[in-house]
Design an enzyme around this catalytic site. Structure first.
Site, mmCIF file in Angstrom:
data_model
loop_
_atom_site.group_PDB
_atom_site.id
_atom_site.type_symbol
_atom_site.label_atom_id
_atom_site.label_comp_id
_atom_site.label_asym_id
_atom_site.label_seq_id
_atom_site.Cartn_x
_atom_site.Cartn_y
_atom_site.Cartn_z
ATOM 1 N N LYS A 107 -2.891 -10.280 13.458
ATOM 2 C CA LYS A 107 -4.425 -10.207 13.716
ATOM 3 C C LYS A 107 -4.805 -11.617 12.963
ATOM 4 C CE LYS A 107 -6.488 -6.849 11.759
ATOM 5 N NZ LYS A 107 -5.175 -6.148 11.248
ATOM 6 N N ASP B 204 -9.476 -9.259 9.679
ATOM 7 C CA ASP B 204 -9.028 -7.882 9.096
ATOM 8 C C ASP B 204 -10.155 -6.663 9.616
ATOM 9 O OD1 ASP B 204 -6.909 -6.511 8.222
ATOM 10 O OD2 ASP B 204 -7.741 -6.310 6.511
ATOM 11 N N ASN C 92 6.071 -8.142 2.506
ATOM 12 C CA ASN C 92 4.643 -7.843 2.376
ATOM 13 C C ASN C 92 3.858 -8.798 1.380
ATOM 14 O OD1 ASN C 92 2.004 -6.553 3.106
ATOM 15 N ND2 ASN C 92 2.453 -5.494 1.212
ATOM 16 N N ARG D 224 0.682 -1.047 0.056
ATOM 17 C CA ARG D 224 0.006 0.058 -0.082
ATOM 18 C C ARG D 224 0.929 1.495 0.089
ATOM 19 N NH1 ARG D 224 -1.583 0.866 4.468
ATOM 20 N NH2 ARG D 224 -1.038 -0.948 5.645
ATOM 21 N N CYS E 78 0.764 -7.278 12.635
ATOM 22 C CA CYS E 78 0.967 -7.731 14.078
ATOM 23 C C CYS E 78 0.490 -8.685 14.419
ATOM 24 C CB CYS E 78 0.482 -6.376 14.797
ATOM 25 S SG CYS E 78 1.712 -4.836 14.783
ATOM 26 N N TYR F 200 -1.668 -3.613 -6.915
ATOM 27 C CA TYR F 200 -1.580 -4.318 -5.445
ATOM 28 C C TYR F 200 -2.512 -4.300 -4.463
ATOM 29 C CZ TYR F 200 1.049 -7.133 -2.388
ATOM 30 O OH TYR F 200 1.477 -8.145 -1.498
ATOM 31 N N GLY F 201 -2.847 -5.312 -4.132
ATOM 32 C CA GLY F 201 -3.755 -5.431 -2.702
ATOM 33 C C GLY F 201 -4.532 -4.353 -2.331
ATOM 34 N N GLY F 202 -4.048 -3.625 -1.111
ATOM 35 C CA GLY F 202 -5.028 -2.752 -0.582
ATOM 36 C C GLY F 202 -5.234 -1.426 -1.604
ATOM 37 N N ARG G 150 1.779 -11.962 0.010
ATOM 38 C CA ARG G 150 0.379 -12.307 0.787
ATOM 39 C C ARG G 150 -0.143 -13.492 0.336
ATOM 40 N NH1 ARG G 150 -1.947 -8.244 4.095
ATOM 41 N NH2 ARG G 150 -0.490 -6.595 4.175
ATOM 42 N N HIS H 118 -10.502 -1.513 12.082
ATOM 43 C CA HIS H 118 -9.429 -2.554 11.474
ATOM 44 C C HIS H 118 -9.334 -3.522 12.693
ATOM 45 C CE1 HIS H 118 -4.967 -2.832 10.214
ATOM 46 N NE2 HIS H 118 -5.654 -3.541 9.499
ATOM 47 N N SER I 61 -1.361 -3.245 10.945
ATOM 48 C CA SER I 61 -0.929 -4.171 9.982
ATOM 49 C C SER I 61 0.176 -5.045 10.258
ATOM 50 C CB SER I 61 -0.540 -3.548 8.575
ATOM 51 O OG SER I 61 -1.704 -2.802 8.260
ATOM 52 N N LYS J 206 -9.534 -1.976 2.011
ATOM 53 C CA LYS J 206 -9.401 -1.026 2.988
ATOM 54 C C LYS J 206 -10.095 0.178 2.600
ATOM 55 C CE LYS J 206 -6.225 -3.386 5.152
ATOM 56 N NZ LYS J 206 -6.132 -3.719 6.420
HETATM 57 C C1 OXD Z 1 -2.993 -4.386 6.068
HETATM 58 C C2 OXD Z 1 -3.523 -5.609 5.447
HETATM 59 O O1 OXD Z 1 -2.082 -3.675 5.628
HETATM 60 O O2 OXD Z 1 -4.613 -6.130 6.008
HETATM 61 O O3 OXD Z 1 -3.528 -4.037 7.259
HETATM 62 O O4 OXD Z 1 -3.279 -5.650 4.297
HETATM 63 MN MN MN Z 2 -5.104 -4.996 7.747
#
Ligand code: OXD
Ligand code: MN
Length: 643
Positions: A298, A319, A412, A94, A296, A243-245, A414, A272, A294, A252
């Protein structure tokens, strides 16, 4: 662009919108607002065709085949339907520095920061600047590409909790990932009728013929990345990143930043947070939500494998949580997502055996390494990867165990996998009514000073604790290094409106007749003098959850007061069967550390949130400071090791 009103646009009734033929789907049958949105997007971005996604397996299979032929996806042959995708190395996370909230009034989006201070709680852009930036990017940006129209629901389709979105994108990787992460279905159009939906506009920013070289079959436009949110218009415009987010806009962008504003307006919370349940040996079930910054852990907590006998964990989400008080005053939560987009490195059969089972099939791995026996590889999988296989890094280079200095997987990287594949998914994870929340946890990576767990004295004290969440920064965004960053409520990168107003919204939720969940702070990452973790974490965290749920039952015998809130009474956390743990160190509150921390938190709030900070937050910080200064003789001080 930003202010377009789809009601003003002429209705299109032909199977050809402007110059773009409708390749799949029945344009005629779409609700008028959707037709107008699509028409607008076609006029603006000039794709070569329109493809209306139905979210079916058949459709996904066709795209997987095409992307595999092209080289964007590689089949991981050891599994049923698992694929590897490696991105352009410049498009891997991100990009917070290019993520904006566009509102008419700046202070609707961001707080009043102190003069000379750079705000870190969101970036504002004016409509004028946004219109200029967008006009330099979006016109004709899909030339030569297909525009996919993805109708999706965040939350169970048709639930009063859920919200609908339509994403247009020119990326078929995004289409495949959205199908895993959200509920993509043509039924969205029926539920929608002419109601509202969040407009999600995404382009890779690489019209054909492509200027320059495409790396890794991953077209993108890193120099021009912008991710702009228009909360007033319920719209997102994302350009340049696949990419992703940045590109799966349901996650997000919608479920946190835009939904945050919707939630404020409608009186609920978009957070979140993971959602999980703990069932005790006595068969009592408790649902909790937990907010950590992010990367950590979850996902690890949401799928915890409990080491205490006869406890059961179920996952509802890893998430994002949407939570609201029901008519009876209970806070109920749903997971608006439909899949996991989890950080791969570090995930293994010891740290998260459940996650390993989630992605045994139908999953996409992005930026991980690959083994010669057709499997994925990342840091943390060394012990479960046979020594005789060869390994390629996410950049396609040979990787040698113990010798290579570079990482096999991007930090990062995934896995994207369907939530229903999680073996401990709660039977009610998809229940439109949601689940009742007894406790909310905040936490972060805090190597020093912060005890394993403590409990807020009240809802507002909990909000203050959440406002002061900090953590060592991670790879999920573009930051480097190991510094401790503020990440209030674990929402710093995901705030859709002024953080001071956000805190006030939390405070305002406390009303007579509502059962406010208890709020806790946890820290699995405290280090001892020797630099080693004081707490084993992972499955052992059930011991902390067990203490928390006993507190939810108001067992006062297990808590002692302290300047930060209620701490476990020494001996009250079940440590049976653990190697020796230095409990007094783990729960200690080093006075000097905390006095500095409180000062630093106050400065942070003064600098970053300024006059928008609800005064009670400062009062509570002051009370905490006084308690530290005064508590030399206090009971807690006697019970705990406070230096
Ligand atoms: C983050 C994610 O960055 O869930 O928090 O991708
Ligand atoms: Mn997240």
């Amino acid at each position: 662009m930003a202010n377009f009103n789809e009601d003003d646009m002429p209705e299109m009734t032909v199977e050809r919108v402007h110059r773009a033929p409708v390749i799949k789907g029945d344009f005629k049958l779409l609700p008028k607002k959707v037709k107008n949105f699509i028409t607008h997007c076609v006029h603006l971005m000039a794709p070569r065709g329109i493809y209306i996604s139905d979210g079916s397996k058949k459709e996904a299979d066709e795209f997987i085949q095409k992307l595999t032929e092209k080289g964007t996806l590689t089949k991981l042959t050891a599994f049923k339907e698992n694929y590897l995708c490696c991105t352009d190395p410049e498009d891997t996370a991100r990009i917070e520095s290019k993520t904006f909230i566009v509102t008419s009034n700046k202070y609707d989006a961001v707080p009043h920061v102190k003069e000379g201070v750079k705000g870190i709680l969101g970036r504002w852009m004016s409509h004028e600047d946004a219109a200029r930036e967008m006009s330099q990017r979006f016109p004709n940006c899909m030339t030569g590409r297909m525009m996919y129209v993805i109708p999706f629901s965040m939350g169970p389709l048709g639930s009063p909790f859920s919200k609908l979105g339509i994403q247009v994108t020119d990326s078929s990787y995004v289409l495949l990932s959205m199908r895993i992460m959200t509920r993509v279905s043509l039924k969205v159009f029926d539920v929608l009728r002419d109601g509202t939906f969040v407009k999600c506009i995404h382009s890779l920013g690489c019209p054909r013929p492509i200027q320059g070289r495409v790396k890794n079959h991953w077209p993108c436009n890193p120099e021009k990345v912008i991710i702009a949110h228009f909360p007033e218009q319920r719209m997102i415009q994302s350009f340049g990143s696949g990419y992703g987010g940045n590109s799966l806009l349901g996650k997000k962008c919608f479920a946190l930043r835009i939904a945050g504003t919707i939630a404020r307006d409608e009186g609920w919370l978009a957070e979140h947070m993971l959602i999980m349940s703990i069932t005790t040996p006595q068969k009592e079930e408790y649902f909790i939500a937990a907010a950590f910054p992010s990367a950590c852990g979850k996902t690890n907590l949401a799928m915890l494998n409990p080491t205490l006998p006869d406890y059961k964990i179920h996952c509802i989400g890893d998430d994002i949580a949407w939570m609201r008080f029901d008519k009876l005053g209970t806070l109920v939560a749903i997971n608006p997502e439909h899949g996991f987009f989890g950080v791969a490195p570090g995930t293994n059969s010891k740290t998260n055996p459940i996650a390993m089972r989630c992605f045994e099939e139908n999953s996409i791995f992005t930026n991980v390494g690959e083994t010669s026996d057709g499997k994925y590889f990342w840091e943390g999988l060394q012990d479960e990867t046979p020594r005789d296989v060869t390994i390629k890094t996410w950049l396609g280079k040979d990787w040698h165990r113990g010798k290579s200095t570079e990482l096999a997987a991007h930090p990062n990287s995934r896995f994207t996998s369907p939530a229903k594949q999680c073996p401990i998914m709660h039977p009610k994870w998809d229940d439109p009514k949601g689940v009742p929340i007894s406790a909310i946890l905040f936490g972060g990576r805090r190597p020093k000073g912060v005890p394993l767990v403590f409990e807020a004295r009240s809802w507002s004290h909990g909000v203050m604790i959440g406002a002061c969440v900090k953590s060592e920064c991670t790879a999920a965004a573009e930051f480097k290094g190991k510094s401790i960053m503020h990440d209030p409520m674990a929402m710093r990168p995901f705030l859709g409106y002024n953080f001071g107003h956000y805190l006030q919204h939390w405070l305002d939720l406390e009303e007579p007749g509502r059962q406010m969940p208890k709020i806790f702070h946890v820290n699995w990452f405290r280090l001892g003098e020797d630099g080693k973790l004081l707490w084993p974490g992972f499955g052992e965290n059930i011991r902390v959850l067990d203490w928390i749920i006993r507190r939810c039952d108001n067992d006062d015998s297990i808590a002692v007061d302290s300047p930060v809130g209620l701490l476990p009474r020494p001996g009250s956390i079940n440590m049976d069967g653990l190697p020796p743990i230095d409990e007094s160190e783990l729960l200690s509150l080093p006075k000097q550390y905390w006095l500095e921390d409180i000062k630093e938190n106050r400065t942070f709030l003064e600098d970053q949130v300024g006059v928008d900070t609800p005064p009670i937050i400062f009062n509570l910080l002051e009370e905490q400071e006084k308690a530290f200064r005064a508590n030399q003789q206090a009971t807690a001080q006697k019970l705990l090791t406070c230096s």
